[in-house]
Scaffold this active site. Structure first.
Site, short mmCIF file in Angstrom:
data_model
loop_
_atom_site.label_atom_id
_atom_site.label_comp_id
_atom_site.label_asym_id
_atom_site.label_seq_id
_atom_site.Cartn_x
_atom_site.Cartn_y
_atom_site.Cartn_z
N TYR A 78 3.00 9.39 -10.95
CA TYR A 78 2.03 8.74 -10.30
C TYR A 78 1.28 8.07 -11.52
O TYR A 78 1.50 7.06 -11.02
CB TYR A 78 1.31 9.68 -9.21
CG TYR A 78 0.44 9.27 -8.21
CD1 TYR A 78 1.17 8.99 -7.29
CD2 TYR A 78 -0.79 8.90 -8.39
CE1 TYR A 78 -0.12 7.79 -6.44
CE2 TYR A 78 -1.82 8.28 -7.40
CZ TYR A 78 -1.32 7.88 -7.07
OH TYR A 78 -2.24 7.45 -5.66
N ASN A 133 0.85 -1.27 -0.20
CA ASN A 133 -0.04 0.12 0.07
C ASN A 133 0.46 0.85 0.21
O ASN A 133 0.70 2.27 -0.21
CB ASN A 133 -0.95 -0.03 1.21
CG ASN A 133 -1.58 1.42 1.66
OD1 ASN A 133 -2.77 1.72 1.35
ND2 ASN A 133 -1.20 2.18 2.95
N1 LIG Z 1 -5.40 8.86 -1.40
C1 LIG Z 1 -6.29 8.75 -2.27
O1 LIG Z 1 -7.27 9.59 -3.12
C2 LIG Z 1 -5.55 8.03 -3.16
C3 LIG Z 1 -6.42 6.93 -4.06
C4 LIG Z 1 -5.93 6.10 -4.86
C5 LIG Z 1 -4.87 5.78 -4.23
N2 LIG Z 1 -4.26 6.13 -3.22
C6 LIG Z 1 -2.95 5.31 -2.77
O2 LIG Z 1 -3.35 4.22 -2.04
C7 LIG Z 1 -1.70 4.07 -0.97
C8 LIG Z 1 -2.35 4.84 0.23
O3 LIG Z 1 -2.34 6.70 -0.25
P1 LIG Z 1 -2.78 7.28 1.63
O4 LIG Z 1 -3.55 8.30 0.92
O5 LIG Z 1 -2.81 6.62 2.66
O6 LIG Z 1 -1.64 7.95 1.98
P2 LIG Z 1 -0.90 8.30 2.90
O7 LIG Z 1 0.48 9.77 2.59
O8 LIG Z 1 -2.04 9.17 4.21
O9 LIG Z 1 0.04 7.56 3.30
C9 LIG Z 1 1.44 6.71 3.05
C10 LIG Z 1 1.60 5.71 4.09
O10 LIG Z 1 2.90 5.52 3.18
C11 LIG Z 1 4.03 5.43 3.84
N3 LIG Z 1 5.64 5.30 2.85
C12 LIG Z 1 5.96 6.64 2.04
N4 LIG Z 1 6.73 6.12 1.25
C13 LIG Z 1 6.81 5.30 2.14
C14 LIG Z 1 8.22 4.16 1.73
N5 LIG Z 1 9.04 5.17 0.81
N6 LIG Z 1 8.41 3.13 2.50
C15 LIG Z 1 7.44 3.11 3.00
N7 LIG Z 1 6.40 3.49 3.66
C16 LIG Z 1 6.43 4.63 2.69
C17 LIG Z 1 3.87 7.02 5.17
O11 LIG Z 1 4.36 6.43 6.33
C18 LIG Z 1 2.19 6.44 4.91
O12 LIG Z 1 1.94 4.98 5.81
C19 LIG Z 1 -1.07 5.22 -2.38
O13 LIG Z 1 -0.36 3.83 -1.88
C20 LIG Z 1 -1.70 5.61 -2.54
O14 LIG Z 1 -0.97 5.95 -4.19
C21 LIG Z 1 -4.34 6.75 -2.21
#
Ligand SMILES: NC(=O)c1ccc[n+]([C@@H]2O[C@H](COP(=O)([O-])OP(=O)(O)OC[C@H]3O[C@@H](n4cnc5c(N)ncnc54)[C@H](O)[C@@H]3O)[C@@H](O)[C@H]2O)c1
Length: 253
Positions: free
Chosen positions: A160, A91
């Site tokens: 992205y 994730n």
């Molecule tokens: N928020 C959205 O609208 C959305 C939509 C589609 C997909 N996503 C995807 O869902 C996933 C989670 O997103 P979110 O919105 O919860 O983001 P967020 O920024 O709230 O959380 C990101 C998490 O990833 C961890 N992280 C970041 N870089 C890292 C690394 N190099 N090594 C280890 N951990 C790392 C952070 O510590 C955190 O726990 C991501 O892959 C994101 O692309 C998010």
């Protein structure tokens, strides 16, 4: 909660906050023991406490998912503390927005490294652990997190979107290669209210694009976690190689 994941162990990368936190908590509430990893997020301690309050055995480990040695060490710690691994959710992800002409090769590489290379390394080491389980163990589950933008594209988010498209292809290839011992599926969320994306932090133009969907709202992280619980559980025993949209109807496959 039904205890549908009782006796299972799970890893959620990027599990300290946002979507990953919601998935980790949902797994723990379903009876799984859960490890989360993060890259130095101060909220990891609070999430770990919440996980333990469910009664689950839980671990919070620091690891950069784009660094091979970190990921190998992460899985060694999981093996030592949880013994085995049944479910892995790749994730962890980052978002960097910039017009193409202002995107350096280093910016592009940074996003691909965390999002795509991180998913590859997580899946590879998860598969190594899952394939070492007894033959009688239920099929392992690897769940990747893509995005509706893998399918829709979005201006000023080329790196992205490319990383998230790569995750779909990675998922399909791994589903073929790892069957029947491991089922591999992707979730492609639409806009979810987290640190990465929130209505408050967006320009009116960007917000309008995210709201131009049938459901016309952001998801709560728990709405993505519900799908992860399904894919991790016995009800998804005939599901592999799929990419599920939890996106309010933004992209229809
Ligand atoms: N928020 C959205 O609208 C959305 C939509 C589609 C997909 N996503 C995807 O869902 C996933 C989670 O997103 P979110 O919105 O919860 O983001 P967020 O920024 O709230 O959380 C990101 C998490 O990833 C961890 N992280 C970041 N870089 C890292 C690394 N190099 N090594 C280890 N951990 C790392 C952070 O510590 C955190 O726990 C991501 O892959 C994101 O692309 C998010």
């Amino acid at each position: 909660m039904s205890g549908s994941l009782a006796g299972r162990t799970a890893l959620v990368t990027g599990g300290s906050r946002g979507i990953g936190r919601a998935i980790a908590l949902a797994f723990a509430r379903e009876g799984a023991d859960v490890a989360i990893c993060h890259n130095g997020d101060p909220r990891a301690g609070d999430t770990l406490s919440e996980l333990r309050q469910t009664g689950a055995k839980a671990l919070a480990l620091e690891a950069d998912v784009s660094t091979e040695t970190d990921v190998v060490a992460l899985f060694a710690k999981i093996a030592k503390n949880l013994g085995t691994l049944d479910i892995a959710v790749a994730n962890a992800g980052i978002l960097r927005e910039a017009p193409l002409l202002e995107t350096s090769a280093a910016d592009f590489d940074a996003v691909i490294s965390v999002n795509l290379r991180g998913a590859f390394l997580t899946a590879r080491e998860a598969a190594r652990m899952m394939l070492a389980r007894p033959v009688t163990a239920p099929a392992g589950r690897i769940i990747t997190i893509s995005s509706d933008l893998a399918f829709l594209g979005r201006e000023e988010m080329s790196a992205y979107c490319a990383s998230k498209g790569g995750i779909v292809s990675l998922t399909r290839s791994l589903a073929r290669e790892l069957a029947p011992k491991i089922l591999v599926n992707a979730i492609a969320p639409g806009p979810v209210e987290t640190d990465m994306t929130s209505p408050q932090s967006m320009s009116p133009e960007a917000l309008a694009k995210d709201l131009a969907t049938p459901l016309a709202r952001f998801a709560e992280p728990s709405e993505i976690a519900a799908l992860a619980v399904f894919l991790a559980g016995d009800g998804a025993s005939f599901v592999t190689g799929q990419c599920y949209g939890a996106n309010g109807g933004s992209a229809m496959y």
